[in-house]
Design a protein around this motif. Structure first.
Motif, PDB file in Angstrom:
ATOM      1  N   GLU A  64      47.448  10.116 -16.871  1.00  0.00           N
ATOM      2  CA  GLU A  64      47.020   9.107 -15.892  1.00  0.00           C
ATOM      3  C   GLU A  64      48.122   8.746 -14.908  1.00  0.00           C
ATOM      4  O   GLU A  64      47.885   7.999 -13.939  1.00  0.00           O
ATOM      5  CB  GLU A  64      46.533   7.836 -16.604  1.00  0.00           C
ATOM      6  N   GLY A  65      49.267   9.282 -15.150  1.00  0.00           N
ATOM      7  CA  GLY A  65      50.348   9.004 -14.226  1.00  0.00           C
ATOM      8  C   GLY A  65      50.267   9.890 -12.998  1.00  0.00           C
ATOM      9  O   GLY A  65      49.802  11.026 -13.057  1.00  0.00           O
ATOM     10  N   SER A  66      50.692   9.372 -11.878  1.00  0.00           N
ATOM     11  CA  SER A  66      50.642  10.145 -10.637  1.00  0.00           C
ATOM     12  C   SER A  66      52.063  10.459 -10.187  1.00  0.00           C
ATOM     13  O   SER A  66      53.034   9.866 -10.666  1.00  0.00           O
ATOM     14  CB  SER A  66      49.921   9.348  -9.560  1.00  0.00           C
ATOM     15  N   MET A  67      52.105  11.382  -9.281  1.00  0.00           N
ATOM     16  CA  MET A  67      53.406  11.736  -8.726  1.00  0.00           C
ATOM     17  C   MET A  67      54.005  10.555  -7.970  1.00  0.00           C
ATOM     18  O   MET A  67      55.218  10.359  -7.989  1.00  0.00           O
ATOM     19  CB  MET A  67      53.296  12.951  -7.798  1.00  0.00           C
ATOM     20  N   GLU A  68      53.130   9.799  -7.319  1.00  0.00           N
ATOM     21  CA  GLU A  68      53.651   8.637  -6.575  1.00  0.00           C
ATOM     22  C   GLU A  68      54.349   7.678  -7.534  1.00  0.00           C
ATOM     23  O   GLU A  68      55.415   7.129  -7.217  1.00  0.00           O
ATOM     24  CB  GLU A  68      52.512   7.898  -5.854  1.00  0.00           C
ATOM     25  N   THR A  69      53.767   7.500  -8.703  1.00  0.00           N
ATOM     26  CA  THR A  69      54.370   6.612  -9.704  1.00  0.00           C
ATOM     27  C   THR A  69      55.709   7.166 -10.163  1.00  0.00           C
ATOM     28  O   THR A  69      56.701   6.433 -10.267  1.00  0.00           O
ATOM     29  CB  THR A  69      53.443   6.484 -10.923  1.00  0.00           C
ATOM     30  N   LEU A  70      55.721   8.468 -10.438  1.00  0.00           N
ATOM     31  CA  LEU A  70      56.967   9.074 -10.905  1.00  0.00           C
ATOM     32  C   LEU A  70      58.051   8.967  -9.835  1.00  0.00           C
ATOM     33  O   LEU A  70      59.213   8.682 -10.137  1.00  0.00           O
ATOM     34  CB  LEU A  70      56.723  10.535 -11.268  1.00  0.00           C
ATOM     35  N   VAL A  71      57.664   9.191  -8.571  1.00  0.00           N
ATOM     36  CA  VAL A  71      58.662   9.103  -7.496  1.00  0.00           C
ATOM     37  C   VAL A  71      59.194   7.673  -7.391  1.00  0.00           C
ATOM     38  O   VAL A  71      60.389   7.464  -7.186  1.00  0.00           O
ATOM     39  CB  VAL A  71      58.040   9.566  -6.154  1.00  0.00           C
ATOM     40  N   GLN A  72      58.286   6.714  -7.571  1.00  0.00           N
ATOM     41  CA  GLN A  72      58.755   5.325  -7.513  1.00  0.00           C
ATOM     42  C   GLN A  72      59.738   5.037  -8.645  1.00  0.00           C
ATOM     43  O   GLN A  72      60.740   4.328  -8.446  1.00  0.00           O
ATOM     44  CB  GLN A  72      57.552   4.375  -7.609  1.00  0.00           C
ATOM     45  N   LEU A  73      59.464   5.604  -9.801  1.00  0.00           N
ATOM     46  CA  LEU A  73      60.372   5.404 -10.922  1.00  0.00           C
ATOM     47  C   LEU A  73      61.715   6.089 -10.665  1.00  0.00           C
ATOM     48  O   LEU A  73      62.773   5.581 -11.039  1.00  0.00           O
ATOM     49  CB  LEU A  73      59.755   5.952 -12.216  1.00  0.00           C
ATOM     50  N   ILE A  74      61.634   7.244 -10.063  1.00  0.00           N
ATOM     51  CA  ILE A  74      62.889   7.950  -9.727  1.00  0.00           C
ATOM     52  C   ILE A  74      63.710   7.117  -8.745  1.00  0.00           C
ATOM     53  O   ILE A  74      64.944   7.060  -8.827  1.00  0.00           O
ATOM     54  CB  ILE A  74      62.582   9.355  -9.154  1.00  0.00           C
TER      55      ILE A  74
END
Lengths: 190, 245
Positions: free
Chosen positions: A118-128
């Motif tokens: 359910e995670g998106s790339m946008e979420t991962l990029v924000q976490l990065i």
């Protein structure tokens, strides 16, 4: 929606137009590749505004240096390298020295994490983007660009050990954040 | 745990590929910011090209001016050098002082301004330029000795001795040879200091010029020789180069 009529129909024509300094060619090139290159900038910058600054600086360098592009190799790859190098230059300006002894030996674990469905790339990029500058840079260079620790150490002027430490910390931090965001489906350590 | 990943690796995990292909859209105004930077650069490049062109033009003009100046200086230097040897184109006919000769040796002068000088080389053994009397022969040296065809070496010795100007005299039918003056100037410059090719050129040109002006030209040339003598303090009359004898 931008109503720009595309005057240059092939990549070669587009590149040659930019090499001639034609503003229409430059704008067409920008609109064609801005999405891809902005994605790179978002991974390296701490926030959106900084990412846009990086994108602006990177495109200016691309247009200044495009006359040296000799049509050998991928043009996209050439532009991506310029964008990554622009990000690294900016990082070096801000951070003259990365603390090499921040993390203990215990952090040197080959951590891996999986992205929940359910995670998106946008979420991962924000976490990065939430990572410290050094960790974020090493993480991008190692996990996304595919550089080895020895190369990263040379590029950033740090030791290999520091590169590994930074990567380990980045993975640990990301795992922790993902676990907090998706507690039911996130698997951390192998 | 051993760290063995010192080689480049290829990110294969799904999230890695996802990050590689991740795209996003920036602010719409961003292109205008980039365009402004490009415009500034174009103006700078244009201004710099203009400045370079201006400097290049200025440098070219300066180089041409310097070259012209150097050429004119060189030309005038050559002119001034040649003016010493160029025959003067004048309408004046200098008065030739004539003498009667017997056996190529001057006998007497019926000219009120010059007198033939007759002296033996031995008479000039004295090194004192102020001496007026020959030590051995008792000959009195005329303060204005003359050069006579065939006896140029004698007279030029007198020049060396007396530091006085020399008047060239020739018989109307006489034709002065360049070698006469060449030897004369060799003698005049004295000990080991021969005349330069300047005088040789002078001789050749004088032979080519109007003989009516010969007197004037020789006189002027010999004044130059006299200056050389004075500057080198040449008084060793007996120490002439052997080829002048």
């Amino acid at each position: 929606m931008h109503l720009l009529r595309e005057r240059y129909h092939t990549e070669k024509e587009l590149i040659e137009g930019c090499q001639s300094g034609k503003r229409a060619a430059q704008e067409q090139l920008y609109r064609k590749y801005k999405g891809m290159l902005f994605g790179i900038c978002l991974r390296y910058a701490p926030d959106r505004t900084s990412a846009e600054d990086l994108l602006q600086e990177g495109f200016v360098k691309i247009f200044f240096r495009i006359s040296s592009y000799d049509h050998k190799g991928s043009f996209e790859g050439w532009m991506k390298r310029i964008m990554v190098n622009t990000a690294l230059d900016e990082y070096r300006k801000k951070n003259r020295q990365i603390a090499t002894d921040t993390f203990t030996e215990a952090v040197h674990q080959d951590l891996a994490f999986e992205m929940p469905a359910e995670g998106s790339m946008e979420t991962l990029v924000q976490l990065i983007q939430e990572l410290p500058d050094g960790c974020r840079t090493v993480f991008n260079l190692y996990e996304v660009e595919g550089y080895a620790h020895k190369e990263i150490a040379e590029m950033l002027g740090i030791s290999e050990g520091a590169s590994r430490s930074q990567l380990s910390y980045a993975k640990a931090k990301l795992s922790e954040r993902l676990k907090n965001l998706f507690p039911k489906t996130y698997a951390v350590v192998r | 745990m051993q760290w063995s990943d010192n080689h480049q690796h290829t990110p294969n995990d799904g999230w890695q590929k996802g990050l590689q292909s991740f795209e996003a859209q920036p602010n719409d105004q961003l292109w205008h910011r980039i365009e402004t930077r490009l415009d500034e650069r174009d103006q700078y490049t244009h201004a710099r090209k203009l400045t370079v062109k201006r400097y290049a033009s200025f440098a070219s003009i300066a180089a041409v001016v310097c070259l012209l100046a150097l050429s004119s200086v060189s030309f005038w230097n050559q002119q001034s050098e040649q003016s010493n040897v160029q025959p003067l184109a004048t309408n004046d006919k200098p008065t030739l002082q004539t003498e009667q000769y017997a056996n190529d040796v001057p006998t007497s002068a019926d000219n009120n301004s010059t007198q033939a000088v007759h002296f033996q080389p031995d008479a000039l053994k004295s090194v004192n330029p102020s001496e007026k009397k020959s030590a051995e022969k008792g000959e009195i040296l005329n303060p204005i000795p003359t050069v006579v065809k065939g006896s140029s070496s004698n007279v030029l010795k007198a020049v060396a001795f007396n530091h006085t100007p020399v008047t060239v005299v020739s018989a109307p039918e006489a034709v002065l040879q360049p070698s006469d003056f060449y030897h004369a100037s060799l003698v005049a410059l004295g000990k080991g200091q021969y005349c330069t090719s300047h005088y040789n050129i002078t001789m050749a040109k004088m032979m080519m010029c109007n003989k009516d002006h010969l007197h004037y030209e020789v006189d002027r040339m010999l004044r130059v020789v006299e200056d050389k003598i004075a500057s080198h303090c040449l008084c060793m009359a007996e120490e002439y180069p052997s080829d002048c004898e």
